[in-house]
Design a protein around this motif. Structure first.
Motif, PDB file in Angstrom:
ATOM      1  N   LEU A   1       0.828  -1.212   0.000  1.00 55.18           N
ATOM      2  CA  LEU A   1       0.000   0.000   0.000  1.00 55.18           C
ATOM      3  C   LEU A   1       0.863   1.262   0.000  1.00 55.18           C
ATOM      4  N   SER A   2       1.999   1.215   0.671  1.00 57.55           N
ATOM      5  CA  SER A   2       2.886   2.380   0.741  1.00 57.55           C
ATOM      6  C   SER A   2       3.640   2.622  -0.552  1.00 57.55           C
ATOM      7  N   GLY A   3       3.742   1.599  -1.385  1.00 57.04           N
ATOM      8  CA  GLY A   3       4.427   1.747  -2.669  1.00 57.04           C
ATOM      9  C   GLY A   3       3.533   2.213  -3.798  1.00 57.04           C
ATOM     10  N   ILE A   4       2.229   2.404  -3.497  1.00 53.63           N
ATOM     11  CA  ILE A   4       1.271   2.847  -4.509  1.00 53.63           C
ATOM     12  C   ILE A   4       1.308   4.367  -4.639  1.00 53.63           C
ATOM     13  N   ASN A   5       1.118   4.847  -5.843  1.00 54.09           N
ATOM     14  CA  ASN A   5       1.033   6.282  -6.105  1.00 54.09           C
ATOM     15  C   ASN A   5      -0.083   6.884  -5.256  1.00 54.09           C
ATOM     16  N   TYR A   6       0.241   7.903  -4.459  1.00 57.95           N
ATOM     17  CA  TYR A   6      -0.740   8.494  -3.545  1.00 57.95           C
ATOM     18  C   TYR A   6      -1.875   9.204  -4.289  1.00 57.95           C
ATOM     19  N   THR A   7      -1.717   9.412  -5.574  1.00 57.27           N
ATOM     20  CA  THR A   7      -2.818   9.955  -6.372  1.00 57.27           C
ATOM     21  C   THR A   7      -4.027   9.028  -6.329  1.00 57.27           C
ATOM     22  N   LEU A   8      -3.772   7.711  -6.245  1.00 59.15           N
ATOM     23  CA  LEU A   8      -4.859   6.743  -6.153  1.00 59.15           C
ATOM     24  C   LEU A   8      -5.699   7.003  -4.904  1.00 59.15           C
TER      25      LEU A   8
ATOM     26  N   VAL B   1      -0.256   1.875 -11.533  1.00 56.49           N
ATOM     27  CA  VAL B   1      -0.702   1.042 -10.413  1.00 56.49           C
ATOM     28  C   VAL B   1      -1.078  -0.352 -10.893  1.00 56.49           C
ATOM     29  N   LYS B   2      -1.722  -0.439 -12.063  1.00 53.10           N
ATOM     30  CA  LYS B   2      -2.088  -1.746 -12.626  1.00 53.10           C
ATOM     31  C   LYS B   2      -0.842  -2.600 -12.862  1.00 53.10           C
ATOM     32  N   TRP B   3       0.182  -1.991 -13.448  1.00 51.92           N
ATOM     33  CA  TRP B   3       1.423  -2.720 -13.694  1.00 51.92           C
ATOM     34  C   TRP B   3       2.117  -3.098 -12.383  1.00 51.92           C
ATOM     35  N   TYR B   4       2.074  -2.194 -11.422  1.00 57.05           N
ATOM     36  CA  TYR B   4       2.674  -2.428 -10.100  1.00 57.05           C
ATOM     37  C   TYR B   4       2.066  -3.669  -9.448  1.00 57.05           C
ATOM     38  N   ILE B   5       0.750  -3.746  -9.402  1.00 59.99           N
ATOM     39  CA  ILE B   5       0.071  -4.901  -8.809  1.00 59.99           C
ATOM     40  C   ILE B   5       0.337  -6.155  -9.634  1.00 59.99           C
ATOM     41  N   GLY B   6       0.314  -6.015 -10.952  1.00 59.80           N
ATOM     42  CA  GLY B   6       0.565  -7.152 -11.825  1.00 59.80           C
ATOM     43  C   GLY B   6       1.952  -7.738 -11.638  1.00 59.80           C
TER      44      GLY B   6
ATOM     45  N   PHE C   1      15.741  -2.815  -9.300  1.00 65.39           N
ATOM     46  CA  PHE C   1      15.810  -1.753 -10.302  1.00 65.39           C
ATOM     47  C   PHE C   1      14.434  -1.157 -10.552  1.00 65.39           C
ATOM     48  N   CYS C   2      13.437  -2.008 -10.595  1.00 66.99           N
ATOM     49  CA  CYS C   2      12.083  -1.576 -10.928  1.00 66.99           C
ATOM     50  C   CYS C   2      11.565  -0.519  -9.951  1.00 66.99           C
ATOM     51  N   GLY C   3      11.554  -0.853  -8.678  1.00 66.75           N
ATOM     52  CA  GLY C   3      11.061   0.095  -7.677  1.00 66.75           C
ATOM     53  C   GLY C   3       9.547   0.183  -7.659  1.00 66.75           C
ATOM     54  N   ALA C   4       9.049   1.108  -6.831  1.00 62.18           N
ATOM     55  CA  ALA C   4       7.607   1.270  -6.635  1.00 62.18           C
ATOM     56  C   ALA C   4       7.041   2.299  -7.611  1.00 62.18           C
ATOM     57  N   CYS C   5       5.851   2.787  -7.289  1.00 59.44           N
ATOM     58  CA  CYS C   5       5.197   3.790  -8.135  1.00 59.44           C
ATOM     59  C   CYS C   5       5.765   5.177  -7.862  1.00 59.44           C
ATOM     60  N   SER C   6       5.676   6.043  -8.841  1.00 60.87           N
ATOM     61  CA  SER C   6       6.015   7.446  -8.617  1.00 60.87           C
ATOM     62  C   SER C   6       4.953   8.033  -7.686  1.00 60.87           C
ATOM     63  N   GLY C   7       5.316   9.075  -6.962  1.00 58.35           N
ATOM     64  CA  GLY C   7       4.356   9.665  -6.039  1.00 58.35           C
ATOM     65  C   GLY C   7       4.097   8.823  -4.815  1.00 58.35           C
TER      66      GLY C   7
ATOM     67  N   GLY D   1      13.843   3.294  -6.115  1.00 58.59           N
ATOM     68  CA  GLY D   1      14.022   2.641  -7.399  1.00 58.59           C
ATOM     69  C   GLY D   1      13.770   3.579  -8.565  1.00 58.59           C
ATOM     70  N   MET D   2      13.841   3.018  -9.773  1.00 55.31           N
ATOM     71  CA  MET D   2      13.665   3.841 -10.971  1.00 55.31           C
ATOM     72  C   MET D   2      12.222   4.275 -11.179  1.00 55.31           C
ATOM     73  N   LYS D   3      11.286   3.573 -10.576  1.00 52.56           N
ATOM     74  CA  LYS D   3       9.840   3.811 -10.645  1.00 52.56           C
ATOM     75  C   LYS D   3       9.251   3.152 -11.893  1.00 52.56           C
ATOM     76  N   ILE D   4       8.113   2.548 -11.701  1.00 52.88           N
ATOM     77  CA  ILE D   4       7.429   1.835 -12.778  1.00 52.88           C
ATOM     78  C   ILE D   4       7.013   2.790 -13.888  1.00 52.88           C
ATOM     79  N   SER D   5       6.642   4.005 -13.525  1.00 53.38           N
ATOM     80  CA  SER D   5       6.223   4.973 -14.548  1.00 53.38           C
ATOM     81  C   SER D   5       7.352   5.254 -15.528  1.00 53.38           C
ATOM     82  N   ARG D   6       8.575   5.349 -15.042  1.00 55.97           N
ATOM     83  CA  ARG D   6       9.716   5.596 -15.942  1.00 55.97           C
ATOM     84  C   ARG D   6       9.932   4.404 -16.865  1.00 55.97           C
ATOM     85  N   LEU D   7       9.802   3.201 -16.313  1.00 54.69           N
ATOM     86  CA  LEU D   7       9.981   2.008 -17.141  1.00 54.69           C
ATOM     87  C   LEU D   7       8.892   1.930 -18.207  1.00 54.69           C
ATOM     88  N   LEU D   8       7.683   2.348 -17.859  1.00 51.31           N
ATOM     89  CA  LEU D   8       6.591   2.368 -18.841  1.00 51.31           C
ATOM     90  C   LEU D   8       6.864   3.389 -19.936  1.00 51.31           C
ATOM     91  N   ILE D   9       7.322   4.570 -19.533  1.00 49.87           N
ATOM     92  CA  ILE D   9       7.640   5.614 -20.519  1.00 49.87           C
ATOM     93  C   ILE D   9       8.755   5.150 -21.440  1.00 49.87           C
TER      94      ILE D   9
END
Length: 487
Positions: free
Chosen positions: A252-259, A277-282, A343-349, A354-362
């Motif tokens: 829960l703490s690794g989820i983007n607080y925007t959620l 967040v979908k990719w993070y949980i997946g 390397f992957c890390g949690a969500c941004s925000g 880590g590098m953050k999933i959003s960066r890896l997606l971009i």
């Protein structure tokens, strides 16, 4: 560089840390640990005096003509980088004054690891520390988790709209946006949600059997995604129910607080359409399933293998660093997955590193776009996240971040190799520090620490921890001479 505004920010920070230090002093008074209490009171008084001296200097500077009181991006980055260094230098003092960590370099390493929510340690016997120092050690995770400057913004109106430059320099992710129009209100929302998650976790841990002290120190490390434990065995000694609870709160703490903000506002469609967040949980579910199958023969039941797999996956991807087992003994496949999650890390925000999933997606979408452009040269295609186009500036900053990240990673690995440890220890040690994870593999695995490295390597690790927590650029910009030129 506008030194006036930077000094003001640092003075506020010193005053704030002075107040924070009185909390472990109060804990020490409860346990009658008077030498430790005295060390924190002295350090708090010194921090207060330092902040007051800076305020006096800024008052003198303010009398000069043409003094600018705006805080632009350059000052924001410099103030955050210097502020975190000052925060750590002062925060290490009580450990040394109390004699519980005699070496100031080791105390500084431990403090930086705390504030940056890394969780890597130089202590061979954590349980030898007093309740006072154990509380401060874990409390630094909570202070650094959401960000000390975000906290300052939440309670003090600093520079109006310019304060957003502080948040951008300290917050995680490729881009930082306001949740609401005013930056101060955004900070309030973030810390409100952070505090709520802390209180709920504290209550749950208490209900499951932890003492108030254990629950407080553990939830600090959980929601701050830090990982400092108060036992030498980390979380291993606690019941399976507590381990599952910690797993859930880490995730829960690794989820983007925007959620959470969208859920509070009842914007359910927006909340559950956040791609990151979908990719993070997946990723968590897939990694847990593969590792649980891979380690099934090492544990008595399937439930035990799933519990340990889920805990370690949650701990590593959120860069918390708690452990319930020695995953260095796991098969190569499982250890490889954990290294990739480092390397992957949690969500941004979030409070994760880590590098953050959003960066890896971009990055992956950028590669797909380039491949598509080679096939269809005249095609005009925008990279999108959550159905919205990503600006060229965000894509550019992501590419620069990744290039800088790997440069620092490789250079740091080269420098710490001077100590002549094996490659796995050196490499995963740097990865653990740069991604603010804590444990690595080999000589820095979950049952080991960083005590045997030289002073030189410890300073490399300290830089990596700060750079990783501040998303590289604030720590890099202070080394650029042009940063210090006056307007």
């Amino acid at each position: 560089m506008n030194f006036y505004i930077v000094l003001i920010v640092i003075s506020w920070l010193a005053w704030l840390e002075s107040g924070f230090m009185l909390i472990p002093a109060a804990v020490g008074a409860f346990y009658r640990e008077w030498p430790a209490v005295l060390s924190f009171v002295i350090a708090a008084a010194g921090s207060l005096l330092f902040g007051t001296l800076l305020k006096i200097i800024t008052n003198i500077l303010s009398r000069k003509k043409n003094v600018k009181k705006e805080l632009y991006s350059r000052e924001g980055a410099a103030a955050v980088a210097i502020g975190w260094i000052v925060l750590s230098l002062i925060g290490a003092v009580p450990f040394t004054l109390s004699g519980e960590i005699p070496s100031y370099v080791d105390a500084l390493f431990e403090t930086i690891s705390g504030f940056t929510t890394t969780g890597g340690s130089i202590l061979n016997d954590v349980e030898a520390l007093s309740h006072t120092c154990l509380f401060w050690r874990s409390f630094t995770h909570w202070i650094g988790g959401m960000g000390v400057f975000v906290f300052i913004m939440a309670i003090f109106p600093l520079m109006g709209g310019y304060s957003m430059n502080l948040m951008r320099a300290e917050s995680t992710g490729p881009s930082v946006n306001k949740l609401v129009p005013k930056a101060q209100n955004t900070a309030k929302y973030l810390y409100g949600m952070y505090l709520a998650l802390t209180v709920v976790g504290f209550i749950v841990y208490m209900v499951l059997g932890m003492s108030p002290f254990e629950a407080a120190t553990t939830i600090f490390g959980t929601v701050g995604t830090g990982g400092f434990g108060i036992l030498n065995t980390s979380i291993t000694s606690y019941s399976p129910a507590i381990q599952w609870a910690i797993t859930i709160f880490m995730i829960l703490s690794g989820i983007n607080y925007t959620l959470y903000f969208c859920l509070i506002r009842r914007q359910f469609k927006e909340a559950f359409s956040i791609e990151e967040v979908k990719w993070y949980i997946g990723i968590i579910l897939a990694s847990t399933a593969i590792i649980a199958l891979n380690i099934r023969g090492m544990y008595a039941t399937t439930g035990d293998s799933i519990r340990h797999a889920a805990f370690q996956v949650g701990s590593i991807i959120t860069t918390t660093g708690f452990s319930t087992t020695d995953f260095d003994l796991w098969p190569s496949l499982s250890k490889t997955i954990l290294v990739l999650l480092m390397f992957c890390g949690a969500c941004s925000g979030s409070t994760g590193g880590g590098m953050k999933i959003s960066r890896l997606l971009i990055m992956s979408k950028t590669i797909r776009k380039e491949l598509s452009s080679m096939i269809h040269p005249n095609e005009v295609k925008k990279i999108q996240m959550d159905g919205k186009p990503i600006s060229h500036e965000t894509v550019r900053s992501t590419n620069v971040y990744l290039a800088s990240y790997f440069f620092i990673l490789l250079l740091s690995t080269l420098l710490v190799s001077i100590d002549n440890f094996d490659f796995t220890t050196n490499f995963t040690g740097v990865v653990a520090m740069l991604n603010n994870i804590g444990p690595g593999i080999g000589g820095v695995g979950p049952t080991c620490n960083f005590a045997n490295f030289s002073v030189f390597s410890k300073f490399i690790f300290m830089f990596d921890m700060l750079a990783g927590r501040l998303e590289l650029f604030p720590m890099l910009i202070i080394f650029k001479l042009g940063c210090w030129k006056k307007y």
